[in-house]
Design a protein around this motif. Structure first.
Motif, short mmCIF file in Angstrom:
data_model
loop_
_atom_site.label_atom_id
_atom_site.label_comp_id
_atom_site.label_asym_id
_atom_site.label_seq_id
_atom_site.Cartn_x
_atom_site.Cartn_y
_atom_site.Cartn_z
N ASP A 279 85.12 9.77 4.98
CA ASP A 279 83.99 10.38 5.63
C ASP A 279 83.46 9.58 7.15
OD1 ASP A 279 81.56 11.48 6.37
OD2 ASP A 279 80.26 10.27 5.04
N THR A 280 83.68 10.54 8.12
CA THR A 280 83.43 10.10 9.49
C THR A 280 82.17 10.41 10.16
OG1 THR A 280 84.36 12.05 10.48
CG2 THR A 280 86.03 10.39 10.03
N THR A 281 81.17 10.58 9.39
CA THR A 281 79.82 10.91 9.97
C THR A 281 79.39 9.59 10.68
OG1 THR A 281 79.17 10.72 7.61
CG2 THR A 281 78.86 12.98 8.61
N ASN A 282 79.37 8.58 10.35
CA ASN A 282 78.69 7.51 10.88
C ASN A 282 79.67 6.56 11.44
OD1 ASN A 282 75.93 7.97 10.00
ND2 ASN A 282 76.60 7.30 7.82
N LEU A 283 80.75 7.08 11.86
CA LEU A 283 82.03 6.41 12.36
C LEU A 283 81.60 5.77 13.78
CD1 LEU A 283 84.75 5.33 11.95
CD2 LEU A 283 85.85 7.48 12.96
N GLY A 284 80.95 6.41 14.72
CA GLY A 284 80.69 5.85 15.83
C GLY A 284 79.77 4.82 15.68
N ARG B 258 90.02 -3.38 13.69
CA ARG B 258 90.55 -2.48 12.82
C ARG B 258 90.80 -2.68 11.47
NH1 ARG B 258 96.19 -0.88 15.14
NH2 ARG B 258 96.88 -3.15 14.20
N ALA B 259 91.12 -4.18 11.30
CA ALA B 259 91.18 -4.65 10.02
C ALA B 259 89.88 -4.73 9.09
CB ALA B 259 91.79 -6.02 9.84
N ILE B 260 88.77 -4.81 9.90
CA ILE B 260 87.41 -4.96 9.08
C ILE B 260 86.95 -3.80 8.71
CG2 ILE B 260 85.05 -5.59 9.26
CD1 ILE B 260 86.01 -8.01 11.30
N ILE B 261 87.17 -2.78 9.49
CA ILE B 261 86.31 -1.37 9.31
C ILE B 261 86.58 -0.77 7.96
CG2 ILE B 261 88.26 0.03 10.33
CD1 ILE B 261 85.46 1.42 11.80
N LYS B 262 87.88 -1.16 7.48
CA LYS B 262 88.53 -0.67 6.28
C LYS B 262 87.73 -1.17 4.96
CE LYS B 262 92.72 -0.55 4.20
NZ LYS B 262 93.93 -1.08 3.90
#
Lengths: 292, 293, 357
Positions: C115-120, C155-159
Motif C-alpha cells: 500500500d503506497t497511500t502514506n508512502l510520501g 531503504r533498508a528501514i522502510i521495509k
C-alpha cells in the motif's frame, strides 16, 4: 638533446605509419566512391583506366565524371526500395530479438542455472554457424509455408544473427552493473520483471541502444540468407548492391560496374555511421562478450 | 534463488526454431538421397559421408579453406598488433581519430568488400601505377592462384584486422604502467619492452585467444569475397575451381543447374563444416574467462 | 496444542557449511550460531574469513551446501531472499543510480506492491530520522559517501524488516564519518528494536557496537562472546593476537603447575593446567613497569610513540614483548627494567593455541 631528436623522429615515423595505414583503409573505399561518379563513354572503350585480364593488357577507355550513377541509383532504379526493405527486415528482426534476448540476457547475467552452458553454447553456435547448415531446411520449409521472399520470413531467419548479439551483449551490460544493486533490489522484495524494468533496463539503456545498432548493422550487411531467401519483393540492399538494381543477376559484371560502386557507396554510409557511433562496443559485439 | 525460467522461454524457442531444428533436419537430409530427381527424404545411412571422404573436389575445397583460414587469421593478428601499437603510442586525439578510421572496414558489408577489392577496382589503379606510372613494366596478375589467395586473405584482413586491433588495444591498456616504467629505469629498449612485456601480455590474454578462435570459425565459412571473385575470374560454374572454399563449393552445388540440386550432398558438407565450427565454439567456451560466470 | 508464540526474530544456524564451486575448502564450515531476538551481533574476522558469505547465507543470497537456517523456528533454507523479511545494507551502498533519494527509499514499498497511500510521509519520516530530508530530490551520484549510506539505511528501514543485515557498511567511508555513523547505527538499533547482524573486519566497530561478537576465521566460528569477554578471555591465542593494538603478547614457556619459565626466567604461578609446554598470553596494557623487584626483567629495545600512549618493546632473552605505558613515560634504550603483572591477567594456551584450564 640527442634523445629529444630521437623522440621526435620516432613520432614522425609513427605518424607516417598511421597515415599510411589510414590510406590503406580508405583507398579502396575512395576508389569505390569515385567509380560511382564515373561512366564509360562507349562500349569501344569499356573498362576504366588500364585493366588486366589474364596476360592481356587492355587500353584506356574514355571516362567522364558524372553523378548519374548515384542519381540513377536513388531515383530511377529500385534502389530506394532496397533501402526500405533492408530497414524493415532489420528493424523488425532486431525488435523480436530484443523481446526475446533482453529477459534471457538478464537471467543469464543474474542467475546460475542448469542449461546456462547450453544456451551460451547455442548462441555461440548461432553466431559462428555456416548458413548452409540451416539453409536447406529453411529453404524447404519457407517454400511450404509461403514464407519465401516475405518480410516476416526474412526477419525470422535473421534472428540467427540478432538473438546471440542482443542476448550476449545485454548479458554483458547487466554484468557490468555492480551485483549488489540487484541484490539490494531482491532483498527489497522486487520481482524479476520489476527489477528488469525499473533497475536493470534503465541502467543498461545505452548498452541496449548499442546492441540494437550493432545487430541492425549486422543484418543490414548480411548477404548470404538474402541471396537465397529474398526475391523481387524483399530483396535487401546488400544483395541488391551485388546483383544490380535491375533484376538481372548476370548483367552487372562489366556493364554495370559503375552502378555497382554507386550502390555500394550508398549502402555502406548508414552502416559506417552507425558503427562509428557504437565503436566502443564493437569488440564486445563481434565476440559476443567472449573477448573481455 | 529462484531462477525465472519463463524469461528464457522466448530465447529457447528461437534457438530451437532457428538452430536446433534446422540443424537436425539438415542432419537427417544428409543421411538421405534427396535431390531434384529423387524426392525421397528417407534416411539411407552414412553413404554420403563415406562418399564425401573420397571426393577430391571436397578435399580441395577443404585445403583452400584451411589455407585461407590460416593465412587470414595470421595476417589479421600481425596487422592488428601493429595497428594497436601505433594507436596506443599516440596521443589521445590521434588515437581517437585514427582508431575511428581503422574500424570503418568492420562496418562494411563483406560483399561490398568483395567489390572494393575486386581485381578491376583496386588492382587496376595499382597496376596502372606500376606499369605506366612508374614505368616498371610489371603488374600484378590477379589470376595467378598464389596472388589470388593472398589477395583474398588481405581482403579478409582488411575487414577483420581492426577487430584484433581493438582487442589488442584493450589488452595493452590493461598492462600496468609500472611494468614499463621499471623496464625504462633498467634501460630497456622499445623492442625489449615489446618482446618482454607487451607481446607476452597479448598472447597470454584469454581475450585474444578467444577472438582468434572466433575469427577462425568465421573464416571457415568465408563466402562473400571468394564468391564475388569467382565471377570476375569466370569460375562461377566450375566445381573444384582454385578458389572454391567449402562455402563456395556448396553454393555452386546449390545453384548450378548441372547437378540436380543435390540437397543430401550439400547438407553432408554443411554438417561436416558444422562439426568444425562447434568444436571451435567449445574451445571458445573453455578459454573465455567471461562467458560462463 | 500448537505453539502460537513464534519468535520470528531470533536466527539460528545449525551446522551450516558453504563451499563455492571449484573451491578447495569451505567458505563457511560447520557453523552453529544462535542470534537472539533484538540482539546486535557483530561477525568479526579478517578478509577472506567467510564472514560475508555467512551473512549472505542468512540473507538467502547464497545457498548453503549443508545445514539449516532458522528464523525463530521456521526453516528458511528454501525461502527466497524476497520473502525472508530481512533488509541488507552493502559496503558499496548499492543505491539505484537512476532513481532519486526519495525513489530509492520508497523502492521496497513500491517494488513489493504494498500500500503506497502514506508512502510520501513515511519516506519523509525516515529521511528526517537519518537527517537526509533535504536530499530527497537528488540522485545518489550527487551525494557524499556518508549521505549515500544513510539513504541505503533508509531503504533498508522502510521495509520494517525483522532482521537487519549489514555487510561492512562503513568500510567505504572516511574515518571521521565512520565514528559518526557508528553511533547512529547503534542508536538505530535501539530505536527499531530488531535483530542486527553486522559484518566487519574492523575491531573498533565490533567492540563499540556489538552486544556479542562472533569471531570467524577460515569459515569457522572461534568464539561468540560479549566484547569485554572476547577481548580479555580469548579462547584461542589467535584471537588474542587478532584483537587489540598492539596484540596480546604470546610467549612459549614451561609450566610445572606451581611455576612458569618465561624466557629463562622462573616465576611463581599456580595453575591447574597439566601440560608442560604452554603459551603464555598477556595483554601489553596489563603489564606494568615497576621500580621494585618485578617478576620479569628485560632490557628496553625500542619505544613507539602512539600519541595517547607508548609501546615499549622489551627484550626478554629471545623474546620481544610489548608493554603499553602512559605517553609521558621515558625509557632509554638498553635500560634494564622490571616488569610485573597480576596472575589474573595471564591466559594460558596449549601450543596449538587453545585455551587451557
Amino acid at each position: 638533446m640527442m634523445s629529444q631528436t630521437n623522440k621526435n623522429n620516432s613520432r614522425y615515423i609513427r605518424y607516417i605509419l598511421l597515415i599510411f595505414a589510414s590510406l590503406w583503409v580508405l583507398w579502396p573505399i575512395s576508389i569505390m566512391i569515385e567509380e560511382g561518379f564515373r561512366v564509360d563513354i562507349g562500349p569501344a572503350f569499356s573498362g576504366r583506366g588500364a585493366s588486366f585480364v589474364g596476360e592481356f593488357f587492355q587500353g584506356q577507355g574514355g571516362i567522364r565524371f558524372t553523378t548519374i550513377e548515384y542519381v540513377k541509383a536513388l531515383k530511377v532504379e529500385a534502389y530506394p526500395r532496397l533501402l526500405v526493405n533492408s530497414s524493415i527486415i532489420a528493424v523488425s528482426s532486431v525488435v523480436v530479438a530484443i523481446l526475446a534476448g533482453l529477459p534471457a540476457g538478464f537471467t543469464m547475467a543474474m542467475y546460475k542455472f542448469r542449461g546456462k552452458t547450453f544456451i551460451t553454447y547455442a548462441l555461440l553456435a548461432m553466431r559462428t554457424i555456416s548458413p548452409f547448415a540451416v539453409l536447406l531446411p529453411f529453404f524447404l520449409i519457407y517454400g511450404r509455408l509461403g514464407l519465401f521472399d516475405t518480410y516476416q520470413g526474412m526477419a525470422f531467419v535473421y534472428l540467427i544473427i540478432n538473438l546471440p548479439i542482443i542476448t550476449m551483449m545485454m548479458r554483458g551490460f547487466f554484468k557490468d552493473i555492480p551485483k549488489e544493486i540487484f541484490e539490494a533490489a531482491f532483498m527489497s522484495g522486487a520481482s524479476d520483471s520489476y527489477i528488469l524494468r525499473k533497475v536493470a533496463l534503465p541502467l543498461a539503456l545505452p548498452g541496449l541502444a548499442a546492441a540494437a545498432v550493432f545487430a541492425f548493422v549486422g543484418t543490414w550487411n548480411e548477404f548470404f540468407y538474402a541471396l537465397f531467401l529474398t526475391g523481387t519483393v524483399t530483396k535487401t540492399v546488400s544483395r541488391g548492391v551485388w546483383s544490380g538494381f535491375s533484376e538481372s543477376i548476370e548483367s552487372f559484371k562489366i556493364l554495370e560496374f559503375d552502378e555497382l560502386n554507386a550502390g555500394g557507396t550508398l549502402a555502406i554510409i548508414p552502416a559506417v555511421i552507425l558503427s562509428l557511433a557504437v565503436q566502443r562496443y564493437l569488440a564486445r559485439g563481434v565476440t559476443l562478450g567472449a573477448a573481455e | 534463488m529462484k531462477v525465472p525460467y519463463i524469461f528464457l522461454i522466448p530465447c529457447l524457442v528461437i534457438i530451437f526454431l532457428t538452430l536446433v531444428g534446422p540443424v537436425l533436419q539438415s542432419f537427417l537430409l544428409s543421411l538421405s538421397e534427396f535431390s531434384l530427381v529423387n524426392p525421397s527424404q528417407a534416411p539411407v545411412g552414412f553413404q554420403n559421408y563415406i562418399a564425401l571422404l573420397s571426393d577430391s573436389i571436397f578435399w580441395k575445397s577443404i585445403q583452400v579453406t584451411l589455407f585461407l583460414v590460416f593465412g587470414s587469421v595470421v595476417i589479421e593478428f600481425v596487422v592488428g598488433i601493429f595497428l594497436a601499437l601505433l594507436i596506443t603510442s599516440s596521443g589521445p586525439r590521434a588515437r581517437s581519430i585514427f582508431s575511428s578510421i581503422f574500424i570503418i572496414p568492420i562496418a562494411i558489408a563483406p560483399i561490398v568488400v568483395g567489390i572494393l577489392w575486386s581485381p578491376n577496382s583496386v588492382f587496376d589503379d595499382l597496376n596502372t601505377l606500376l606499369y605506366y606510372g612508374l614505368s616498371l613494366g610489371v603488374y600484378i596478375d590477379t589470376t595467378r592462384p598464389f596472388i589470388y589467395y593472398s589477395l583474398i586473405m588481405i581482403s579478409d584482413a582488411y575487414i577483420w584486422a581492426p577487430l584484433l586491433m581493438l582487442v589488442t588495444v584493450a589488452i595493452i591498456r590493461s598492462i600496468p604502467r609500472e611494468q614499463y616504467e621499471a623496464a625504462e629505469v633498467m634501460g630497456a629498449s622499445s623492442w625489449t619492452k615489446f618482446n618482454k612485456i607487451t607481446f607476452p601480455a597479448i598472447i597470454s590474454s584469454p581475450a585474444i585467444i578467444v577472438t582468434l578462435l572466433l575469427r577462425m570459425a568465421d573464416a571457415f565459412r568465408m563466402f562473400e569475397i571468394p564468391y564475388a571473385w569467382n565471377f570476375w575470374l569466370g569460375q562461377d560454374s566450375e566445381l573444384g575451381a582454385s578458389v572454391d572454399t567449402v562455402s563456395v563449393l556448396m553454393w555452386k552445388m546449390f545453384s548450378s543447374t548441372m547437378y540436380d540440386f543435390p540437397i543430401a550432398q550439400i547438407t553432408t558438407i554443411a554438417i561436416v563444416l558444422l562439426i568444425m565450427t562447434l568444436s571451435i565454439c567449445a574451445l571458445v567456451l573453455k578459454r573465455s574467462s567471461t562467458l560462463l560466470d | 496444542m500448537y505453539n502460537l508464540v513464534i519468535n520470528l526474530t531470533s536466527v539460528s544456524l545449525k551446522n551450516i557449511s558453504k563451499r563455492f564451486k571449484n573451491a578447495e575448502s569451505d567458505a563457511v564450515s560447520n557453523v552453529d550460531l544462535t542470534i537472539e531476538n533484538k540482539e546486535f551481533l557483530v561477525i568479526l574476522g579478517p578478509s577472506g574469513s567467510g564472514k560475508s558469505s555467512l551473512l549472505r547465507l542468512i540473507a538467502g543470497l547464497e545457498e548453503s551446501t549443508s545445514g539449516e537456517i532458522y528464523f525463530g523456528n521456521e526453516l528458511m533454507n528454501d525461502v527466497s531472499p524476497r520473502e525472508r523479511d530481512v533488509s541488507m545494507v552493502f559496503q558499496n551502498f548499492a543505491l539505484f543510480p537512476n532513481m532519486t533519494v526519495f525513489e530509492n527509499i520508497a523502492f521496497p514499498i513500491r517494488a513489493s506492491g504494498k500500500d503506497t497511500t502514506n508512502l510520501g510521509d513515511e519516506v519523509k519520516r525516515i529521511a528526517s530520522l537519518l537527517q537526509i530530508e533535504n536530499l530527497l530530490k537528488r540522485k545518489p551520484g550527487a551525494l557524499s559517501g556518508g549521505e549515500q549510506q544513510r539513504v541505503s539505511l533508509g531503504r533498508a528501514i522502510i521495509k520494517k524488516p525483522k532482521i537487519f543485515l549489514m555487510d561492512e557498511p562503513l568500510s567505504n567511508l572516511d574515518a571521521s564519518l565512520r565514528a559518526e555513523l557508528r553511533a547512529e547505527i547503534k542508536k538505530l538499533h535501539k530505536k527499531l528494536g530488531i535483530t542486527f547482524i553486522y559484518v566487519t573486519h574492523d575491531q573498533t566497530e565490533a567492540m563499540t557496537m556489538a552486544d556479542r561478537i562472533a569471531l570467524i576465521k577460515d569459515g569457522k566460528i572461534l568464539q561468540v562472546d560479549k566484547p569485554e569477554k572476547i577481548y580479555n578471555s580469548p579462547n584461542q591465542s589467535w584471537i588474542g593476537s587478532f584483537l587489540g593494538s598492539p596484540p596480546m603478547n604470546l610467549i612459549h614457556s614451561v609450566n610445572s603447575g606451581n611455576s612458569l619459565i618465561i624466557a629463562s626466567q622462573k616465576i611463581n604461578f599456580k595453575s591447574s593446567v597439566k601440560s608442560n609446554k604452554v603459551v603464555v598470553g598477556i595483554r601489553p596494557e596489563k603489564i606494568y613497569i615497576t621500580s621494585e623487584k618485578g617478576r620479569l626483567t628485560g632490557s628496553v629495545l625500542s619505544t613507539e610513540y602512539l600519541g595517547d600512549s607508548k609501546i615499549i618493546n622489551v627484550k626478554l632473552d629471545d623474546y620481544i614483548i610489548k608493554v603499553k605505558v602512559p605517553n609521558d613515560s621515558v625509557f632509554s634504550n638498553d635500560h634494564v627494567i622490571n616488569l610485573d603483572f597480576s596472575d589474573n591477567d595471564i591466559r594460558l594456551f596449549d601450543i596449538d593455541g587453545k585455551h587451557l584450564g
